[in-house]
Each structure stands twice: as structure tokens, then as C-alpha cells.
Design an enzyme around this catalytic site. Structure first.
Site, short mmCIF file in Angstrom:
data_model
loop_
_atom_site.label_atom_id
_atom_site.label_comp_id
_atom_site.label_asym_id
_atom_site.label_seq_id
_atom_site.Cartn_x
_atom_site.Cartn_y
_atom_site.Cartn_z
N PHE A 46 -42.36 71.54 46.57
CA PHE A 46 -42.58 70.74 47.77
C PHE A 46 -42.47 69.26 47.41
CE2 PHE A 46 -45.58 68.54 50.77
CZ PHE A 46 -44.76 68.65 51.89
N GLY A 47 -41.55 68.57 48.11
CA GLY A 47 -41.37 67.14 47.93
C GLY A 47 -41.82 66.39 49.17
N TYR A 48 -42.63 65.35 48.99
CA TYR A 48 -43.18 64.60 50.11
C TYR A 48 -42.96 63.10 49.97
CZ TYR A 48 -46.97 64.17 46.71
OH TYR A 48 -47.69 63.95 45.57
N GLY A 49 -42.38 62.67 48.86
CA GLY A 49 -42.09 61.26 48.61
C GLY A 49 -40.69 61.15 48.04
N SER A 50 -40.57 60.58 46.86
CA SER A 50 -39.24 60.35 46.28
C SER A 50 -38.47 61.64 45.99
CB SER A 50 -39.35 59.50 45.01
OG SER A 50 -40.09 60.17 44.02
N GLU B 129 -43.56 63.34 36.97
CA GLU B 129 -44.72 63.12 37.83
C GLU B 129 -46.03 62.91 37.08
OE1 GLU B 129 -44.31 62.62 41.07
OE2 GLU B 129 -42.19 63.09 40.89
#
Length: 188
Positions: A12-16, A89
Site C-alpha cells: 500500500f502506497g499513500y505518499g511517494s 522507508e
């Protein structure tokens, strides 16, 4: 619509990660994560700032809901993707790895690998408010570039997928006012 649970490995990606994943994936699907919300809550001393002039990057805080992208990873790439994401990350260790239930826009549900903010970490900024967040974001730059570009790219990617994050839009507006891109009182 009937939902079905997927068993593949998802990120799950929510930013970059939404606009710069940096890893191979089989598909990318708009998705919603319940129980967490996106927030500029982590000081960046590397990618978008320095220890002397920290920037802010996004993290997931408990509560609410967060839209983003689910990335399905090929089975033979799972280990390489996890290694890459840990290196990327966990550079400041202000995140914790998590596997959380994710609802994909097409009706599937899956468990997704992601990173949530660690509120006990020294780089956890918490909620700084609109003005202080904008002040930090507009002045910071790190090895990955301007902090405000990180905000702009995230908002653009959300818009491209039909998502609206009122807090990020308000933050972008405040940064644009401070940089003279738009005037106070005008619409975006």
C-alpha cells in the site's frame, strides 16, 4: 458488489510510493485503508530535509481512513521488493512495518504491506498544524529534492485517481500562498 479476498502480496502506497514506487509491480489499483489517516507527521532529515533544516514527510497515524494505491507484486519479486522498501522507508526508523487489510476500488480486499508512523520515535513530529507544516515544507530540501515537490506530486497523484484529501489540499494551498504561486483569498 461482491468482494473477494486476494491472496497475492500487495504493497500500500499513500505518499511517494504512489508516484515513485521504485519497484516492479504487476498492477496498481486505487485503494482505501481503514483505521489510519495520512499525515505530514514525520521529520525528514534525509530525503526531503536535513538535520539542520528538517522537512516533513507522510506517515500513517491511527484513526480515520486513507486513500492510495495498492501494488500487486509478482511472487518471485516479493523478497526483493520488501528489501528495497525496508532500505528506503526505514532509513530514519520513524516507521514500523505493518500488514493491514486494504479495500481495492475494484471490490477486492487484501492484506497489504505498508509502513505506519512510530509515535515513539524522535523524528515523529505529530500534528504540527497547517501553518507550521507549510513553513517546514516550503523551506526544506534533501537528497531527493524539494519538500514542496513531494507534497505537490502526492496531491497530483491523488487527484489523478479521483481522491480528495482536504488536509493535503489545504496544506498545498498554504504553501502556494507562502511561495506567491497564488494569492490569499483566491481559489485553487
Amino acid at each position: 458488489m461482491m468482494t473477494r479476498h486476494c491472496t497475492d502480496f500487495w504493497v500500500f502506497g499513500y505518499g511517494s510510493l504512489m508516484w515513485n514506487p521504485g519497484f516492479a509491480f504487476e498492477e496498481a489499483v486505487p485503494a482505501v485503508l481503514d483505521g489510519y489517516y495520512r499525515s505530514f507527521c514525520i521529520y525528514s532529515h534525509h530525503y526531503r530535509g536535513t538535520p539542520a533544516r528538517p522537512g516533513l514527510v507522510l506517515g500513517l497515524n491511527e484513526g480515520g481512513q486513507c486513500s492510495g494505491l495498492g501494488f500487486r507484486i509478482a511472487p518471485d519479486q516479493v523478497s526483493a521488493v520488501q528489501d528495497y522498501l525496508r532500505e528506503r522507508e526505514l532509513i530514519g526508523y520513524a516507521y514500523r512495518e505493518a500488514t493491514l487489510p486494504l479495500a481495492l476500488r475494484d471490490g477486492r480486499t487484501c492484506d497489504a504491506y505498508t509502513f505506519v508512523a512510530d509515535p515513539t520515535h524522535g523524528q515523529y513530529a505529530g500534528e504540527l498544524g497547517l501553518e507550521r507544516s507549510a513553513e517546514l515544507i516550503m523551506d526544506a530540501v534533501g537528497c531527493a529534492g524539494l519538500n514542496r515537490d513531494y507534497l505537490i506530486q502526492t496531491v497530483r497523484r491523488l487527484e489523478a485517481h479521483g481522491f480528495h484529501d482536504p488536509h493535503l489540499f489545504a496544506l498545498l494551498r498554504e504553501v502556494e500562498i507562502r511561495t506567491g504561486t497564488i494569492e490569499a483569498g483566491s481559489g485553487i
